[in-house]
Structure formats: structure tokens, C-alpha cells
Design an enzyme around this catalytic site. Sequence first.
Site, mmCIF file in Angstrom:
data_model
loop_
_atom_site.group_PDB
_atom_site.id
_atom_site.type_symbol
_atom_site.label_atom_id
_atom_site.label_comp_id
_atom_site.label_asym_id
_atom_site.label_seq_id
_atom_site.Cartn_x
_atom_site.Cartn_y
_atom_site.Cartn_z
ATOM 1 N N TYR A 29 -19.573 -16.647 22.865
ATOM 2 C CA TYR A 29 -19.280 -16.399 21.446
ATOM 3 C C TYR A 29 -19.727 -15.003 21.033
ATOM 4 O O TYR A 29 -18.976 -14.259 20.395
ATOM 5 C CB TYR A 29 -19.983 -17.458 20.589
ATOM 6 N N HIS A 30 -20.946 -14.650 21.406
ATOM 7 C CA HIS A 30 -21.499 -13.353 21.011
ATOM 8 C C HIS A 30 -20.707 -12.198 21.623
ATOM 9 O O HIS A 30 -20.322 -11.241 20.932
ATOM 10 C CB HIS A 30 -22.965 -13.279 21.427
#
Length: 292
Positions: A168-169
Site C-alpha cells: 500500500y505504502h
Amino acid sequence: MSGLRAPNFLHRFWTKWDYAISKVVFTCADSFQWDIGPVSSSTAHLPAIESPTPLVTSLLFYLVTVFLWYGRLTRSSDKKIREPTWLRRFIICHNAFLIVLSLYMCLGCVAQAYQNGYTLWGNEFKATETQLALYIYIFYVSKIYEFVDTYIMLLKNNLRQVSFLHIYHHSTISFIWWIIARRAPGGDAYFSAALNSWVHVCMYTYYLLSTLIGKEDPKRSNYLWWGRHLTQMQMLQFFFNVLQALYCASFSTYPKFLSKILLVYMMSLLGLFGHFYYSKHIAAAKLQKKQQ
């Protein structure tokens, strides 16, 4: 003739692909009321800025590759692999490069902010500040290069690290910084770029030491005891970014939609990293204490 047809075919394909991706991205941006145009004159001439297609293509390649690679490794019966010498050398060079690059970006952003007479927060973006815009652009491109972090984890068969938080990051931060580098590469953006770059200096230093020392070295705990504090530093970074976003959304002339994106995004990271920190350092310690 076949040699001439291939470039023409690729050109036509890329033109259609670029049109489709750009239409989707700009339509979505309009629906969210993200004012990502016009392109800043300070970065318009640089690669992968005007069109979102190079970045989106890189992101799709990253996500598909990681998904397929991860799936293959989870189905494999051989969970333990011997780390080859070439991979260890590459990891050392990768971490050393990112330490130097992160320090360069951090010091560059801070120096430009000082020269431009910035305050901590509440700084207007000016297209004439081209040197700061260049640092912001390099920072954006570095987020694409950092996809290599995930490939290294998969090469090492370290599936535990390839978590939702990690994917996600890495996949979202590059897109956000494309918007910043395209629309307003300067002003209040200096703070997030400088702060994150400094955190990455510390993070990749930790990774480099971890690789150099090795897992079985008895001196490991003497040099890597601060891993827990590294996560705390990351969370403190997100907290400062939340405060910055709240301040800039209210008092800064920097584009408001970017401050709102920063606020929502940093709150999500603060929550995810907080859960990671609790699971790894607090819940695990409690469990270990019970077992004793």
C-alpha cells in the site's frame, strides 16, 4: 521492413495506451475535485510528469509482478533459500545508494527552503524556485526506484515483509508525489520531502547494517537494537505530517487539495504503522512474557 514496423507499432500502442490511462486518471481527479492542472513550468520539461502513463504503467507492472511472484513463492515447498553472493552485494549497493540519495534530497530541500526564506509551514509555491522543484522531482522518481525494495524481499523469499502495509505504502506514495511534482513542486512540499528523506537515511542505514552484519553474527544486537525506535520515528514523521496538513489546509496558500490528500493519507499510514508497531513490539512482548 519488419524492423521499421515494430517501432511504429509500439508508438501507436503507446499513444492509445497513454490516451486511455490519461483519460481515466484525469477523469478520476476531476471527480475528486483534485486540481492537478496546469502542469508547473518548473517540471513540465522533465520525464514522466505531464502524462500519468509512465508512472501508472510502472505501478501496474509492480503490482502484477509482486502478486504473481508472491503467489508462486507461497505455493513453493522450499521456503528457505541460501542468499547468493550477487544478491547480497546488490542489496549493499542498493541500501548505500539510497542512503546517499536520501541525504542529498534532505539537505537539498532544507537548503532551498532556507535560501527561499521559508517558515516551517505555510509557504507559497512559486514556479520560479526551479532548484527546489528539481529536488522534489528527484524525490518523486526515487519513489519509483524504491519498488526495488519489494523485489529484494521476494528474491530473499521474505514473504513476511511483503505485507499489505508495504505494498500500500509503496504503490500510493509514488502517485501522490507525481501529483505534487506535476502541480506544485515546492512551497510546503519541501517539509514532507525533507522529513521523509531523513527518515529514509536512518531506515536504509539500518538495512545496510543488517546486511553487513548478518543474521547469525553475535554482535548483531549491539548495532541493531534501535529497530523499534526506527518505527517510532516513522510514526512521529506521520504525526508531524498530519499537523502540517491541518495547518496548511487552514492557513497556507499551498493548494488546498494537496493538503487534504496529505491529511487523509498520513492518517492512514499512522493507523497502519501503529497496528504494525503494536503487533510486533507490544503484543509479541506480552505473549512472550506469558509463555515465560
